[in-house]
Motif scaffolding. Sequence first.
Motif, PDB file in Angstrom:
ATOM      1  N   PRO A  53       0.803  -1.226   0.000  1.00 21.94           N
ATOM      2  CA  PRO A  53       0.000   0.000   0.000  1.00 21.94           C
ATOM      3  C   PRO A  53       0.836   1.275   0.000  1.00 21.94           C
ATOM      4  O   PRO A  53       0.464   2.263  -0.620  1.00 21.94           O
ATOM      5  N   ILE A  54       1.994   1.243   0.652  1.00 25.97           N
ATOM      6  CA  ILE A  54       2.857   2.435   0.701  1.00 25.97           C
ATOM      7  C   ILE A  54       3.286   2.860  -0.704  1.00 25.97           C
ATOM      8  O   ILE A  54       3.453   4.047  -0.981  1.00 25.97           O
ATOM      9  N   ASN A  55       3.440   1.891  -1.625  1.00 26.01           N
ATOM     10  CA  ASN A  55       3.840   2.220  -2.998  1.00 26.01           C
ATOM     11  C   ASN A  55       2.787   3.047  -3.717  1.00 26.01           C
ATOM     12  O   ASN A  55       3.108   3.899  -4.560  1.00 26.01           O
ATOM     13  N   ILE A  56       1.512   2.821  -3.406  1.00 23.79           N
ATOM     14  CA  ILE A  56       0.425   3.591  -4.010  1.00 23.79           C
ATOM     15  C   ILE A  56       0.209   4.882  -3.232  1.00 23.79           C
ATOM     16  O   ILE A  56       0.011   5.951  -3.812  1.00 23.79           O
ATOM     17  N   TYR A  57       0.280   4.788  -1.917  1.00 22.25           N
ATOM     18  CA  TYR A  57       0.088   5.961  -1.048  1.00 22.25           C
ATOM     19  C   TYR A  57       1.063   7.083  -1.411  1.00 22.25           C
ATOM     20  O   TYR A  57       0.692   8.252  -1.464  1.00 22.25           O
ATOM     21  N   GLU A  58       2.328   6.735  -1.686  1.00 16.23           N
ATOM     22  CA  GLU A  58       3.310   7.780  -1.988  1.00 16.23           C
ATOM     23  C   GLU A  58       2.976   8.504  -3.291  1.00 16.23           C
ATOM     24  O   GLU A  58       3.290   9.692  -3.438  1.00 16.23           O
ATOM     25  N   LEU A  59       2.299   7.856  -4.205  1.00 20.69           N
ATOM     26  CA  LEU A  59       1.864   8.525  -5.438  1.00 20.69           C
ATOM     27  C   LEU A  59       0.712   9.486  -5.142  1.00 20.69           C
ATOM     28  O   LEU A  59       0.675  10.611  -5.649  1.00 20.69           O
ATOM     29  N   VAL A  60      -0.233   9.024  -4.320  1.00 19.30           N
ATOM     30  CA  VAL A  60      -1.388   9.863  -3.966  1.00 19.30           C
ATOM     31  C   VAL A  60      -0.935  11.134  -3.258  1.00 19.30           C
ATOM     32  O   VAL A  60      -1.466  12.220  -3.512  1.00 19.30           O
ATOM     33  N   THR A  61       0.049  11.019  -2.389  1.00 16.01           N
ATOM     34  CA  THR A  61       0.498  12.185  -1.616  1.00 16.01           C
ATOM     35  C   THR A  61       1.497  13.042  -2.379  1.00 16.01           C
ATOM     36  O   THR A  61       1.713  14.197  -2.021  1.00 16.01           O
ATOM     37  N   PHE A  62       2.103  12.514  -3.440  1.00 16.15           N
ATOM     38  CA  PHE A  62       3.069  13.301  -4.224  1.00 16.15           C
ATOM     39  C   PHE A  62       2.370  14.146  -5.289  1.00 16.15           C
ATOM     40  O   PHE A  62       2.681  15.317  -5.460  1.00 16.15           O
ATOM     41  N   TYR A  63       1.436  13.566  -6.008  1.00 15.68           N
ATOM     42  CA  TYR A  63       0.791  14.265  -7.125  1.00 15.68           C
ATOM     43  C   TYR A  63      -0.444  15.033  -6.650  1.00 15.68           C
ATOM     44  O   TYR A  63      -1.389  14.431  -6.139  1.00 15.68           O
ATOM     45  N   PRO A  64      -0.450  16.361  -6.849  1.00 14.97           N
ATOM     46  CA  PRO A  64      -1.581  17.157  -6.349  1.00 14.97           C
ATOM     47  C   PRO A  64      -2.893  16.946  -7.096  1.00 14.97           C
ATOM     48  O   PRO A  64      -3.939  17.383  -6.635  1.00 14.97           O
ATOM     49  N   MET A  65      -2.874  16.258  -8.235  1.00 17.85           N
ATOM     50  CA  MET A  65      -4.134  16.040  -8.948  1.00 17.85           C
ATOM     51  C   MET A  65      -4.979  14.943  -8.302  1.00 17.85           C
ATOM     52  O   MET A  65      -6.144  14.784  -8.641  1.00 17.85           O
ATOM     53  N   PHE A  66      -4.396  14.204  -7.361  1.00 18.11           N
ATOM     54  CA  PHE A  66      -5.174  13.186  -6.659  1.00 18.11           C
ATOM     55  C   PHE A  66      -5.742  13.781  -5.378  1.00 18.11           C
ATOM     56  O   PHE A  66      -5.033  14.396  -4.590  1.00 18.11           O
ATOM     57  N   HIS A  67      -7.036  13.583  -5.175  1.00 14.15           N
ATOM     58  CA  HIS A  67      -7.729  14.139  -4.014  1.00 14.15           C
ATOM     59  C   HIS A  67      -7.777  13.100  -2.905  1.00 14.15           C
ATOM     60  O   HIS A  67      -8.195  11.967  -3.126  1.00 14.15           O
TER      61      HIS A  67
END
Length: 198
Positions: A94-108
Motif C-alpha cells: 500500500p505504501i507504494n500507491i500511497y506515496e503517489l497519492v500524496t506526491f501528485y496534487p491532482m489526486f484528491h
Amino acid sequence: MLTGEFLFLISIFDWMNAATFEPGVAPQAIPNALQEQPDFAVTADLEAEIDELITHYPKKRSASLMLLHAFQDQFGYISRQAVEWIAAKLELQPINIYELVTFYPMFHQKPVGKCHLRCCRTLSCALGGSYKLHEHLCEMLGLDSEAHGAQTTSDGKYTVEFVECLASCGTAPVMMCNEAFHEGVTVGKSNEILANCK
C-alpha cells in the motif's frame, strides 16, 4: 557531485524496486491515514476497466497512475480502501500507491465539491491577479482565503484551491471549473463562472 538527473534516475530505480506484495506477509502500513470510505465497492465494470488498463503496460506496477485516475473518476477521491485495493491488484505494498497519492496534487485525498474551482498561482497568473481572484472566490463562498490546501463549502457544493501552472501564461489569470478551462478571468467573469456551475 551527483547531478539532478542522476539523482532522479536513482529515485525512480528505488521506486521500481520497492517492496512488493508477498503472500502470507502483512502489508506495510501507510504512514498517515487517508479518508475512510465505508461504502467502498469495486463494480464489475470498474474492475473490467482496471484489468484492461493493466494490459497496456509491460509490468503491472506501471499502471499505478492510470488506476488511481480511474478510481478518482469513479469515486471523486482516493480513500484508504482504494489504495489498499490497487496495491493488492498490482501486487504492491500500500505504501507504494500511497506515496503517489500524496506526491501528485491532482489526486484528491478527500471528496471535493461538485464545482471544483482551481486557480493557478504560478508567477504569470500571480502577477495577473490570481491571488485576488482566489480571495474573491473564497469570500463569495464563505471560505478562508488564507487557509492551506483545498477548501470545500459546508454544503459540499464548491471546492476552491490554488494549483500550479495550468499552462496558459499568456492569458493570465487562468482557472478551471471542473474540466472547463477559463482564461483572463476577472472578478466579474468569476462571478459568471460560479453562477453557471451546476
